[in-house]
Write a protein that holds these residues in place. Structure first.
Motif, PDB file in Angstrom:
ATOM      1  N   MET A  17       0.814  -1.221   0.000  1.00 11.86           N
ATOM      2  CA  MET A  17       0.000   0.000   0.000  1.00 11.86           C
ATOM      3  C   MET A  17       0.851   1.276   0.000  1.00 11.86           C
ATOM      4  O   MET A  17       0.300   2.376   0.049  1.00 11.86           O
ATOM      5  CB  MET A  17      -0.927  -0.003   1.228  1.00 11.86           C
ATOM      6  N   GLN A  18       2.179   1.130  -0.030  1.00 13.32           N
ATOM      7  CA  GLN A  18       3.035   2.310   0.063  1.00 13.32           C
ATOM      8  C   GLN A  18       2.793   3.288  -1.090  1.00 13.32           C
ATOM      9  O   GLN A  18       2.717   4.508  -0.885  1.00 13.32           O
ATOM     10  CB  GLN A  18       4.508   1.887   0.068  1.00 13.32           C
ATOM     11  N   GLU A  19       2.647   2.756  -2.291  1.00 13.13           N
ATOM     12  CA  GLU A  19       2.424   3.627  -3.449  1.00 13.13           C
ATOM     13  C   GLU A  19       1.090   4.374  -3.325  1.00 13.13           C
ATOM     14  O   GLU A  19       1.012   5.570  -3.620  1.00 13.13           O
ATOM     15  CB  GLU A  19       2.460   2.799  -4.732  1.00 13.13           C
ATOM     16  N   LYS A  20       0.073   3.659  -2.884  1.00  9.81           N
ATOM     17  CA  LYS A  20      -1.238   4.298  -2.705  1.00  9.81           C
ATOM     18  C   LYS A  20      -1.164   5.374  -1.612  1.00  9.81           C
ATOM     19  O   LYS A  20      -1.712   6.468  -1.758  1.00  9.81           O
ATOM     20  CB  LYS A  20      -2.279   3.243  -2.325  1.00  9.81           C
ATOM     21  N   PHE A  21      -0.481   5.067  -0.514  1.00 12.12           N
ATOM     22  CA  PHE A  21      -0.304   6.036   0.567  1.00 12.12           C
ATOM     23  C   PHE A  21       0.386   7.300   0.052  1.00 12.12           C
ATOM     24  O   PHE A  21      -0.064   8.423   0.302  1.00 12.12           O
ATOM     25  CB  PHE A  21       0.516   5.419   1.700  1.00 12.12           C
ATOM     26  N   ASN A  22       1.483   7.110  -0.672  1.00  6.92           N
ATOM     27  CA  ASN A  22       2.236   8.263  -1.184  1.00  6.92           C
ATOM     28  C   ASN A  22       1.377   9.122  -2.105  1.00  6.92           C
ATOM     29  O   ASN A  22       1.430  10.361  -2.053  1.00  6.92           O
ATOM     30  CB  ASN A  22       3.481   7.794  -1.931  1.00  6.92           C
ATOM     31  N   GLY A  23       0.561   8.482  -2.945  1.00 11.86           N
ATOM     32  CA  GLY A  23      -0.273   9.220  -3.892  1.00 11.86           C
ATOM     33  C   GLY A  23      -1.337  10.045  -3.197  1.00 11.86           C
ATOM     34  O   GLY A  23      -1.563  11.218  -3.538  1.00 11.86           O
ATOM     35  N   ILE A  24      -2.003   9.450  -2.202  1.00  8.56           N
ATOM     36  CA  ILE A  24      -3.070  10.159  -1.488  1.00  8.56           C
ATOM     37  C   ILE A  24      -2.491  11.291  -0.643  1.00  8.56           C
ATOM     38  O   ILE A  24      -3.006  12.416  -0.635  1.00  8.56           O
ATOM     39  CB  ILE A  24      -3.870   9.183  -0.615  1.00  8.56           C
ATOM     40  N   VAL A  25      -1.404  11.002   0.060  1.00  8.86           N
ATOM     41  CA  VAL A  25      -0.805  12.003   0.938  1.00  8.86           C
ATOM     42  C   VAL A  25      -0.271  13.198   0.140  1.00  8.86           C
ATOM     43  O   VAL A  25      -0.338  14.341   0.609  1.00  8.86           O
ATOM     44  CB  VAL A  25       0.308  11.361   1.794  1.00  8.86           C
ATOM     45  N   ALA A  26       0.238  12.956  -1.057  1.00  7.88           N
ATOM     46  CA  ALA A  26       0.703  14.072  -1.897  1.00  7.88           C
ATOM     47  C   ALA A  26      -0.437  15.035  -2.185  1.00  7.88           C
ATOM     48  O   ALA A  26      -0.263  16.268  -2.192  1.00  7.88           O
ATOM     49  CB  ALA A  26       1.298  13.530  -3.196  1.00  7.88           C
ATOM     50  N   ILE A  27      -1.638  14.484  -2.367  1.00  9.47           N
ATOM     51  CA  ILE A  27      -2.810  15.318  -2.666  1.00  9.47           C
ATOM     52  C   ILE A  27      -3.286  16.046  -1.409  1.00  9.47           C
ATOM     53  O   ILE A  27      -3.559  17.253  -1.436  1.00  9.47           O
ATOM     54  CB  ILE A  27      -3.943  14.441  -3.244  1.00  9.47           C
ATOM     55  N   THR A  28      -3.391  15.311  -0.286  1.00 11.54           N
ATOM     56  CA  THR A  28      -3.861  15.964   0.948  1.00 11.54           C
ATOM     57  C   THR A  28      -2.850  16.995   1.451  1.00 11.54           C
ATOM     58  O   THR A  28      -3.239  18.026   1.995  1.00 11.54           O
ATOM     59  CB  THR A  28      -4.149  14.926   2.050  1.00 11.54           C
ATOM     60  N   ASP A  29      -1.558  16.725   1.266  1.00 11.53           N
ATOM     61  CA  ASP A  29      -0.537  17.708   1.657  1.00 11.53           C
ATOM     62  C   ASP A  29      -0.703  19.000   0.864  1.00 11.53           C
ATOM     63  O   ASP A  29      -0.587  20.107   1.411  1.00 11.53           O
ATOM     64  CB  ASP A  29       0.866  17.147   1.417  1.00 11.53           C
ATOM     65  N   ASP A  30      -0.984  18.859  -0.418  1.00 14.01           N
ATOM     66  CA  ASP A  30      -1.170  20.029  -1.281  1.00 14.01           C
ATOM     67  C   ASP A  30      -2.393  20.826  -0.849  1.00 14.01           C
ATOM     68  O   ASP A  30      -2.364  22.061  -0.757  1.00 14.01           O
ATOM     69  CB  ASP A  30      -1.313  19.573  -2.742  1.00 14.01           C
ATOM     70  N   PHE A  31      -3.480  20.106  -0.542  1.00 14.09           N
ATOM     71  CA  PHE A  31      -4.701  20.777  -0.097  1.00 14.09           C
ATOM     72  C   PHE A  31      -4.473  21.497   1.236  1.00 14.09           C
ATOM     73  O   PHE A  31      -4.877  22.647   1.421  1.00 14.09           O
ATOM     74  CB  PHE A  31      -5.841  19.761   0.051  1.00 14.09           C
ATOM     75  N   ALA A  32      -3.809  20.801   2.180  1.00 15.98           N
ATOM     76  CA  ALA A  32      -3.551  21.389   3.499  1.00 15.98           C
ATOM     77  C   ALA A  32      -2.655  22.616   3.390  1.00 15.98           C
ATOM     78  O   ALA A  32      -2.840  23.603   4.114  1.00 15.98           O
ATOM     79  CB  ALA A  32      -2.914  20.356   4.417  1.00 15.98           C
ATOM     80  N   LYS A  33      -1.700  22.570   2.463  1.00 17.30           N
ATOM     81  CA  LYS A  33      -0.803  23.713   2.279  1.00 17.30           C
ATOM     82  C   LYS A  33      -1.560  24.933   1.777  1.00 17.30           C
ATOM     83  O   LYS A  33      -1.283  26.072   2.182  1.00 17.30           O
ATOM     84  CB  LYS A  33       0.306  23.342   1.297  1.00 17.30           C
TER      85      LYS A  33
END
Length: 335
Positions: A1-17
């Motif tokens: 699930m590491q790839e899926k985690f990285n993909g989702i977190v990249a999006i949520t990090d961008d939104f949070a920023k």
């Protein structure tokens, strides 16, 4: 699930920023990681952006992100638009996230760390059937609650102060003017009950602000809460105020005399709501106490004392001064 985690977190990090802050970003990462660890993980299927939207909406609901009084805040509609997700899909994913992680509003496990001190759900524990604020219980009870994982830490590092047979905390003021002429400002939050997921999605916060005089009774408070939440049929009810258990003189339970025998409870009530004045409760600013309505459907409320004014202005009391969120129907149709 590491790839899926990285993909989702990249999006949520961008939104949070863009719209939130680092604290939200970290909490979104924790939630994504928790979902990835589930076997099977619900994140294994579906678009990353859709899951990112659902996770963000779920964490937002817990922390009242949609409430304009919060900082930061953003509406659910704006979240859906930013992620490019249909509202019904976003709500569905959010519900799936909340169900999978057993997540609910004001959930201490998913609350921003900066809000833990002010989150009443963080500190509410049950001791021998009494709902209590752990910040006002003796040290030995706090230690047991902490050991059992019921509270995140022991309040004030054990530096709470005892005054007579009552405990005070540096975060809370002592009782202010127990005069019948004093004015109490109360925020009443609906924290649990038979509420549909659709209603929760549309009303992240349901609260009412009430002004009541010290000379008014708990029965008067019940009646104004009944009116404030647009209820139609009366039921038994109970107020729970302070204390560390039924043997503690500060552990107080107030209800109608007939309600006590009907509820199946075994502890002797401290008093009758019809003859117990607000002033006699010895409430303090920032103190919280409970209100339980309908012993069958179980509507639970958290009442926060936000202010106590020495003398109420002339006028009719109690009264409702603010409404946040729609009132849920007293009898929800889950069919």
């Amino acid at each position: 699930m590491q790839e899926k985690f990285n993909g989702i977190v990249a999006i949520t990090d961008d939104f949070a920023k863009q719209h939130l802050n680092d604290e939200y970003a970290q909490l979104l990462r924790f939630a994504t990681a928790a979902l990835c660890r589930k076997k099977p993980s619900p994140l294994a299927k579906g678009r990353e952006k859709t899951w990112a939207c659902g996770i963000t909406h779920a964490i937002g609901m817990v922390n009242f992100l949609f409430d304009p009084s919060q900082d930061p805040h953003i509406s659910a509609k704006e979240i859906y638009q930013w992620f490019g997700v249909n509202p019904s899909t976003g709500q569905s994913k959010s519900k799936q996230v909340r169900d999978t992680l057993d997540m609910h509003q004001m959930d201490p496990d998913w609350c921003l760390s900066s809000k833990l001190d002010d989150n009443p759900m963080t500190w509410m524990i049950s001791v021998d059937g009494f709902i209590l604020d752990a910040r006002f219980t003796p040290r030995e009870i706090q230690e047991v609650a902490y050991t059992q994982g019921l509270i995140p830490y022991i309040p004030d590092n054990g530096e709470s102060e005892y005054i007579g047979d009552k405990q005070a905390s540096p975060h809370h003021e002592k009782a202010v003017n127990p005069s019948p002429n004093a004015l109490y400002v109360l925020d009443v939050f609906l924290i649990d009950g038979p509420i549909t997921e659709e209603f929760i999605a549309e009303n992240s916060v349901v609260s009412r602000t009430i002004e009541i005089k010290g000379s008014n009774t708990l029965e008067d408070l019940h009646k104004i809460i009944f009116k404030a939440f647009d209820r139609q049929e009366e039921h038994m009810y109970e107020f729970q105020v302070g204390g560390s258990g039924p043997q503690d003189p500060n552990a107080r339970r107030y209800c109608l005399k007939q309600a006590f025998s009907s509820s199946g409870l075994t502890q002797t009530p401290t008093g009758d709501v019809s003859s117990t004045s607000i002033a006699s409760l010895g409430l303090s600013i920032d103190e919280a106490f409970g209100y339980w309505f309908d012993f069958g459907d179980d509507w639970w409320h958290q009442i926060n004392v936000t202010n106590i004014v020495d003398k109420a202005q002339s006028g009719k009391y109690p009264r409702i001064t603010k409404r946040v969120g729609a009132s849920p129907p007293q009898y929800a149709d889950f069919e």
